[in-house]
Structures are given as C-alpha cells and as structure tokens.
Design an enzyme around this catalytic site. Structure first.
Site, PDB file in Angstrom:
ATOM      1  N   LYS A 204       0.810  -1.226   0.000  1.00  0.00           N
ATOM      2  CA  LYS A 204       0.000   0.000   0.000  1.00  0.00           C
ATOM      3  C   LYS A 204       0.840   1.271   0.000  1.00  0.00           C
ATOM      4  O   LYS A 204       2.038   1.261   0.251  1.00  0.00           O
ATOM      5  CB  LYS A 204      -0.997  -0.030   1.168  1.00  0.00           C
ATOM      6  N   ARG A 238      -3.631  -9.953   5.058  1.00  0.00           N
ATOM      7  CA  ARG A 238      -4.101 -10.057   3.664  1.00  0.00           C
ATOM      8  C   ARG A 238      -2.982  -9.542   2.765  1.00  0.00           C
ATOM      9  O   ARG A 238      -2.664  -8.357   2.804  1.00  0.00           O
ATOM     10  CB  ARG A 238      -5.367  -9.205   3.519  1.00  0.00           C
TER      11      ARG A 238
HETATM   12  N1  HH2 Z   1      -7.552  -3.728   1.183  1.00  0.00           N
HETATM   13  C1  HH2 Z   1      -7.942  -3.773  -0.113  1.00  0.00           C
HETATM   14  C2  HH2 Z   1      -9.047  -4.543  -0.487  1.00  0.00           C
HETATM   15  N2  HH2 Z   1      -9.731  -5.275   0.413  1.00  0.00           N
HETATM   16  N3  HH2 Z   1     -10.028  -6.011   2.630  1.00  0.00           N
HETATM   17  C3  HH2 Z   1      -9.679  -5.970   3.924  1.00  0.00           C
HETATM   18  N4  HH2 Z   1     -10.357  -6.686   4.828  1.00  0.00           N
HETATM   19  N5  HH2 Z   1      -8.618  -5.217   4.351  1.00  0.00           N
HETATM   20  C4  HH2 Z   1      -7.879  -4.457   3.503  1.00  0.00           C
HETATM   21  O1  HH2 Z   1      -6.926  -3.771   3.951  1.00  0.00           O
HETATM   22  C5  HH2 Z   1      -8.238  -4.460   2.109  1.00  0.00           C
HETATM   23  C6  HH2 Z   1      -9.346  -5.262   1.711  1.00  0.00           C
HETATM   24  C7  HH2 Z   1      -7.202  -2.989  -1.132  1.00  0.00           C
HETATM   25  O2  HH2 Z   1      -6.150  -3.699  -1.672  1.00  0.00           O
HETATM   26  P1  HH2 Z   1      -6.172  -4.508  -3.066  1.00  0.00           P
HETATM   27  O3  HH2 Z   1      -7.217  -5.562  -3.086  1.00  0.00           O
HETATM   28  O4  HH2 Z   1      -4.799  -5.001  -3.270  1.00  0.00           O
HETATM   29  O5  HH2 Z   1      -6.472  -3.411  -4.167  1.00  0.00           O
HETATM   30  P2  HH2 Z   1      -7.797  -2.955  -4.932  1.00  0.00           P
HETATM   31  O6  HH2 Z   1      -8.780  -2.435  -3.929  1.00  0.00           O
HETATM   32  O7  HH2 Z   1      -7.300  -1.896  -5.869  1.00  0.00           O
HETATM   33  O8  HH2 Z   1      -8.366  -4.152  -5.654  1.00  0.00           O
END
Ligand code: HH2
Length: 260
Positions: A204, A238
C-alpha cells in the site's frame, strides 16, 4: 489470506487475473505457498476508484469462486460491499464475506447470517472515491476501535454470531500516513473487541511513501508492516506475496509464542 483480484484496475495486480485460468492457477499457487484463505475480489477499492455495477462484479467473481471451491483446500472469502454479490459468491462456494464497508449494504448482515458465513468488518472513513482527499480524526486509534465495536453490535443485532466476526482497521481506507502508522502502532487496542484482527498493508501507499518506492517494489516494506502486525496481535494478514509472507509469519509467530 492471499489476494486474488479479478479486476482490470486493482492498484497492484489489476488486469493480471481477469483471465479465469490465470486466476485459478494463481490461487492454487498461493495455497501451495501457504495461504490459509483465498480472498476473491471483483471491484477495486483503491483511492479514487469508481464503483462497479453489481452484475459486472458478480460475473467477474462467481465463476472463479465456483472453480476454486472445487479445486482448492482452503476457505474462500468474497471481497465485496454488495450483498447481492456476496449472496452469489456464497452460493458458489465462498464461506467468508470480506466487506470493506462493514455492512453498509442493508442486506449484507442478513446474507452472511443466512449462509452461516464468516464476516470481516473493516473500518473506512468515507468511500473509495474520495476517502484519501482529506481524512481527519481527533484520535484515530480510539475512533477506529469505537467504529468497529459499533459494527460488531450492528451485525450481532442482525443475527450474525459474534464468533463469526473478524475486525480490520482498514489500512489506507480514509487514512493518511500518520493515521496508518498510529493504527498499526496501537493494533493491540483492537484486542479489546474480543475478535480476530485482520490487517491488509500489502504494497500500500504508506509503504511507498516511507520508502519512496512504486507498488512493484514494496515487498520488503510489506514484510516489515506484517511482522509488526503479527507481533502486535494480528491474526490474519491479507497479502499479495504469499510465499515470502507465510514464511515470515511462521517465524514471527514462533517467537511470539515462545516461553520466557
Ligand atoms: N484492502 C484492499 C481490499 N480489500 N479487505 C480488507 N479486509 N482489508 C484491507 O486492507 C483491504 C481489503 C485494497 O487492496 P487490493 O485488493 O490489493 O487493491 P484494490 O482495492 O485496488 O483491488
């Protein structure tokens, strides 16, 4: 928890797993590498992102969840803010709902309850489109804790068992660098909620800000955040880089459990 984003636009792995076969292969690799949960998402919630229509999100995730349910040995979670998508994914074999809006959709708790699913409740200030414009708190640690306490109560009132719930402080969701660091520093505070704590720092922006590095060069920074989190009470992390992080977690966990 290994991340599987079936999206064209996720901030780190967008577009890589839109192809169904590639998604399934990646999930299998994450499980081989030590993932205990595969988290499937069909909508990016990165800062500035626009919502995706439910039908599109459903069409992205359901075939992948269905294929994974019969091919991987670990639970599958569905990363969605929409009850309709959660319902379809649970019907296809997912057993956990990962809701970054902590039940903003009025049907979400009912859907989780009806399926007997696990439920991740995450803190976010604002919504993905605007959350990083000017996040503000008087006391970010106390406010995140109080918010999550309230959402646990709301979920329980709707019939979701306390034991099914997991909480997440929402790294990067309506939080600037200082907010993220404060929340991580006092992660131990969330233990008072009595539920497992999930943390999602992977690749992040706060890591990029500290190290001045782009998304594809934040593996070590992620490892630092994960090591801190596990040592301070995180039960689930995660992440994208499962192989390296699973090894790191096993070592930190062994130290944390050692007799003194
Ligand atoms: N962060 C993201 C998405 N889902 N769920 C939980 N529980 N906690 C988190 O910190 C979290 C999450 C964002 O990351 P990512 O899936 O890598 O990116 P994007 O939202 O662009 O798909």
């Amino acid at each position: 928890m290994g991340i599987l984003n079936v999206t064209p636009d996720s901030f780190s792995d967008g577009g890589r797993y839109l192809d169904r076969a590639a998604a399934i292969e990646h999930a299998a690799r994450m499980v081989d590498d030590g993932a205990d949960i595969v988290d499937v998402g069909g909508e990016s919630t990165r800062p500035g992102s626009d919502p995706v229509p439910a039908s599109e999100e459903r069409d992205r995730v359901v075939p992948v969840v269905e294929a994974l349910a019969s091919s991987v040995s670990v639970p599958i979670s569905i990363d969605t803010r929409k009850a309709e998508v959660a319902r379809a994914a649970l019907g296809a074999g997912a057993t956990i709902v990962n809701d970054v809006s902590a039940g903003a959709d009025p049907q979400m708790f009912d859907v989780a309850k009806g399926a007997g699913a696990g439920l991740v409740l995450m803190h976010m200030q604002g919504d993905p489109k605007s959350m990083q414009r000017a996040p503000r708190y008087d006391d970010v640690v106390a406010e995140v804790e109080e918010y999550l306490r309230g959402r646990i109560e709301a979920a329980e009132s709707a019939g979701v068992p306390f034991e099914s719930i997991c909480v997440d402080p929402g790294i990067g969701f309506g939080k600037n660098l200082e907010h993220n660091l404060s929340v991580l520093k006092r992660l131990d505070v969330l233990a008072s909620l009595g539920r497992p704590v999930l943390v999602g720092p992977s690749r992040k922006r706060f890591i990029g800000t500290i190290l001045d590095l782009p998304e594809d060069d934040r593996a070590e920074g992620t490892a630092g955040a994960v090591a801190w989190s596990v040592a301070h009470g995180a039960n689930v992390v995660r992440v994208h880089d499962v192989k390296e992080i699973a090894r790191l977690v096993r070592v930190v966990d062994a130290i944390a459990r050692a007799e003194t």
